[in-house]
Design a protein around this motif. Structure first.
Motif, PDB file in Angstrom:
ATOM      1  N   LYS A 155      -9.765  -7.847   4.628  1.00  0.00           N
ATOM      2  CA  LYS A 155      -8.896  -7.598   3.482  1.00  0.00           C
ATOM      3  C   LYS A 155      -9.672  -7.878   2.204  1.00  0.00           C
ATOM      4  O   LYS A 155     -10.375  -8.887   2.110  1.00  0.00           O
ATOM      5  N   ALA A 206      -9.511  -7.624  -2.302  1.00  0.00           N
ATOM      6  CA  ALA A 206      -8.830  -7.314  -3.548  1.00  0.00           C
ATOM      7  C   ALA A 206      -9.413  -6.022  -4.095  1.00  0.00           C
ATOM      8  O   ALA A 206     -10.568  -5.670  -3.806  1.00  0.00           O
ATOM      9  N   LYS A 240       8.337 -12.495  -3.642  1.00  0.00           N
ATOM     10  CA  LYS A 240       7.751 -12.175  -4.940  1.00  0.00           C
ATOM     11  C   LYS A 240       8.062 -10.740  -5.334  1.00  0.00           C
ATOM     12  O   LYS A 240       8.346 -10.442  -6.491  1.00  0.00           O
ATOM     13  N   GLU A 297       1.882  -2.738  -1.744  1.00  0.00           N
ATOM     14  CA  GLU A 297       1.543  -3.985  -1.048  1.00  0.00           C
ATOM     15  C   GLU A 297       0.097  -3.976  -0.577  1.00  0.00           C
ATOM     16  O   GLU A 297      -0.598  -4.984  -0.613  1.00  0.00           O
ATOM     17  N   GLY A 298      -0.315  -2.845  -0.077  1.00  0.00           N
ATOM     18  CA  GLY A 298      -1.664  -2.727   0.463  1.00  0.00           C
ATOM     19  C   GLY A 298      -1.975  -1.291   0.792  1.00  0.00           C
ATOM     20  O   GLY A 298      -1.081  -0.438   0.883  1.00  0.00           O
ATOM     21  N   GLU A 308      -2.008  -0.579  -8.296  1.00  0.00           N
ATOM     22  CA  GLU A 308      -0.886  -1.512  -8.210  1.00  0.00           C
ATOM     23  C   GLU A 308       0.444  -0.795  -8.007  1.00  0.00           C
ATOM     24  O   GLU A 308       1.365  -1.334  -7.389  1.00  0.00           O
ATOM     25  N   GLU A 359       7.071 -15.326   1.755  1.00  0.00           N
ATOM     26  CA  GLU A 359       6.825 -15.683   0.358  1.00  0.00           C
ATOM     27  C   GLU A 359       6.388 -14.460  -0.438  1.00  0.00           C
ATOM     28  O   GLU A 359       6.833 -14.235  -1.557  1.00  0.00           O
ATOM     29  N   THR A 360       5.510 -13.630   0.152  1.00  0.00           N
ATOM     30  CA  THR A 360       5.042 -12.416  -0.512  1.00  0.00           C
ATOM     31  C   THR A 360       6.191 -11.462  -0.759  1.00  0.00           C
ATOM     32  O   THR A 360       6.332 -10.887  -1.841  1.00  0.00           O
ATOM     33  N   GLN A 361       7.051 -11.272   0.251  1.00  0.00           N
ATOM     34  CA  GLN A 361       8.199 -10.376   0.099  1.00  0.00           C
ATOM     35  C   GLN A 361       9.132 -10.893  -0.988  1.00  0.00           C
ATOM     36  O   GLN A 361       9.675 -10.117  -1.777  1.00  0.00           O
ATOM     37  N   THR A 376      -5.404  -5.345  -0.387  1.00  0.00           N
ATOM     38  CA  THR A 376      -4.075  -5.949  -0.474  1.00  0.00           C
ATOM     39  C   THR A 376      -3.834  -6.405  -1.906  1.00  0.00           C
ATOM     40  O   THR A 376      -4.768  -6.736  -2.643  1.00  0.00           O
ATOM     41  N   PHE A 377      -2.554  -6.397  -2.311  1.00  0.00           N
ATOM     42  CA  PHE A 377      -2.142  -6.754  -3.673  1.00  0.00           C
ATOM     43  C   PHE A 377      -1.196  -7.950  -3.590  1.00  0.00           C
ATOM     44  O   PHE A 377      -0.131  -7.849  -2.986  1.00  0.00           O
ATOM     45  N   GLU A 378      -1.583  -9.020  -4.186  1.00  0.00           N
ATOM     46  CA  GLU A 378      -0.747 -10.233  -4.166  1.00  0.00           C
ATOM     47  C   GLU A 378       0.218 -10.217  -5.342  1.00  0.00           C
ATOM     48  O   GLU A 378      -0.101  -9.673  -6.395  1.00  0.00           O
TER      49      GLU A 378
END
Length: 384
Positions: A357, A359, A7, A55-56, A163, A3-5, A382-384
């Motif tokens: 992890k 933010a 996005k 991503e992180g 980011e 799901e993250t990929q 990590t960056f959502e």
């Protein structure tokens, strides 16, 4: 993870929306103990450059020591500081390419990095951006580049505490598998450094090997050293949980030097001679002196760590006392491809190494956790 990929890919496809985003959040270094979460201009790609959506990014021991004001970064008044501010920290980062400047296909690679890159590729980048013109770069030993420009410590070479990040034309960039879990991908840079240490140690099957320190880097060394199948692989740490992880990763013996006599144990295992290889991976002065005490004559001492301040020891032990072979370790020379493969296949063990992890907005808590030395191994953003 899928799901993250998804996005990220969707965001890349919507290039119009991406171009409209002119600002980004970043953790900006202004001085020792002076890090600020700010909104800054999003970088754009120039000649031979790329922009990645991060991503992180892991917090390295070097990042932490810079935050704490270590003189190796901020200087002692005798020379300009290595760290140039304002800068965006972080060099253990991965992400997706979202923009590529003209001439990217002509990047210098030293024969190891990938060149067939495109928008949408998931990538990792080496921590150093070598100049390509100094003696060491021309010899192929790019990791010893004289300018020694590392992501996150130079204000033109901003890192992954943001980011987006700009990868300069000198950068060494590698594709990584889409389905590699982020927790593994964020270990590529530190594990590659660990692998370089093991390469320098030249471990043989008859060696008794002691690795001092079972944090993220020490664990990376342990799993890499296990592949060399030494006679006995020993981990040292003061943290019981880390010693358990070291055992899980392939150590034959684990020792807490505060709980038992390290020298007695090593001498018992080595018929009174001492260990063949000692790898210092704690960054604490006592570990250096300890290693000189337990290593055998003509042994191989590998110094990996970065220290907050200069360390003193009895240098006569190195020469007249034991005629030691002393090896320094700098960065991750040539180790990214094998590290990516080893982490992806699981040949290099990594479960549980990424322990926390955060933010980016919680950076104060992240640095505090990273500096505790207990209850955590590798702390990442990590960056959502």
């Amino acid at each position: 993870m899928e799901e993250t990929q998804g996005k990220f890919i969707l965001m890349i496809q919507k290039k119009g929306a991406l171009q409209m985003q002119s600002k980004m959040k970043a953790l900006v270094t202004h001085g020792a103990h002076d890090y600020r979460l700010e909104e800054v201009d999003r970088p754009s790609a120039g000649e031979g450059e790329m922009i990645i959506k991060v991503e992180g990014c892991g917090i390295c021991a070097g990042d932490l020591k810079a935050f704490k004001g270590g003189s190796v970064f901020w200087g002692d008044g005798s020379a300009p500081p290595y760290l140039e501010v304002p800068a965006i920290g972080g060099h253990e980062f991965v992400g997706y390419i979202v923009e590529m400047g003209p001439g990217t296909d002509k990047k210098k690679t030293y024969g190891i990095a990938d060149t067939d890159l495109k928008v949408g590729d998931r990538v990792a980048v080496e921590q150093i951006a070598p100049c390509g013109t100094c003696r060491y770069c021309k010899e192929g030993r790019y990791h010893l580049c004289v300018p020694h420009n590392v992501y996150g410590f130079k204000n033109y070479l901003n890192g992954g505490f943001a980011e987006y990040a700009r990868l300069t034309k000198e950068s060494l960039v590698y594709k990584i598998p889409e389905d590699m879990p982020l927790e593994r991908a964020l270990l590529i840079e530190p594990y590659a450094c660990s692998m370089h240490a093991i390469d320098r140690a030249a471990i043989c099957k008859d060696d008794i090997v002691v690795i001092s320190g079972a944090g993220c880097l020490g664990l990376g060394m342990i799993t890499a050293a296990r592949k060399r199948n030494p006679k006995c692989l020993i981990a040292l740490d003061l943290n019981e949980e880390r010693l358990k992880k070291a055992k899980e990763f392939g150590c034959d013996i684990t020792i807490d030097p505060n709980r038992e006599s390290l020298k007695d144990k090593i001498m018992e295992l080595s018929d009174g001679y001492g260990c063949d290889v000692y790898i210092e991976a704690t960054g604490h002065p006592s570990s250096v002196k300890q290693g000189l005490d337990i290593i055998r004559k003509a042994g191989r001492f590998i110094e990996f760590s970065l220290f907050l301040e200069p360390v003193t020891c009895d240098w006569s032990v190195i020469g007249d006392g034991k005629e030691l072979d002393m090896y320094g370790v700098s960065l991750s020379y040539g180790c990214f491809p094998d590290t990516i493969k080893g982490l992806y296949t699981g040949e290099l063990m990594s479960d549980g190494v990424v322990s926390h992890k955060f933010a980016l907005s919680d950076y104060e808590a992240a640095f505090e956790q990273s500096g505790k030395g207990t209850d955590s191994v590798k702390v990442v953003f990590t960056f959502e």
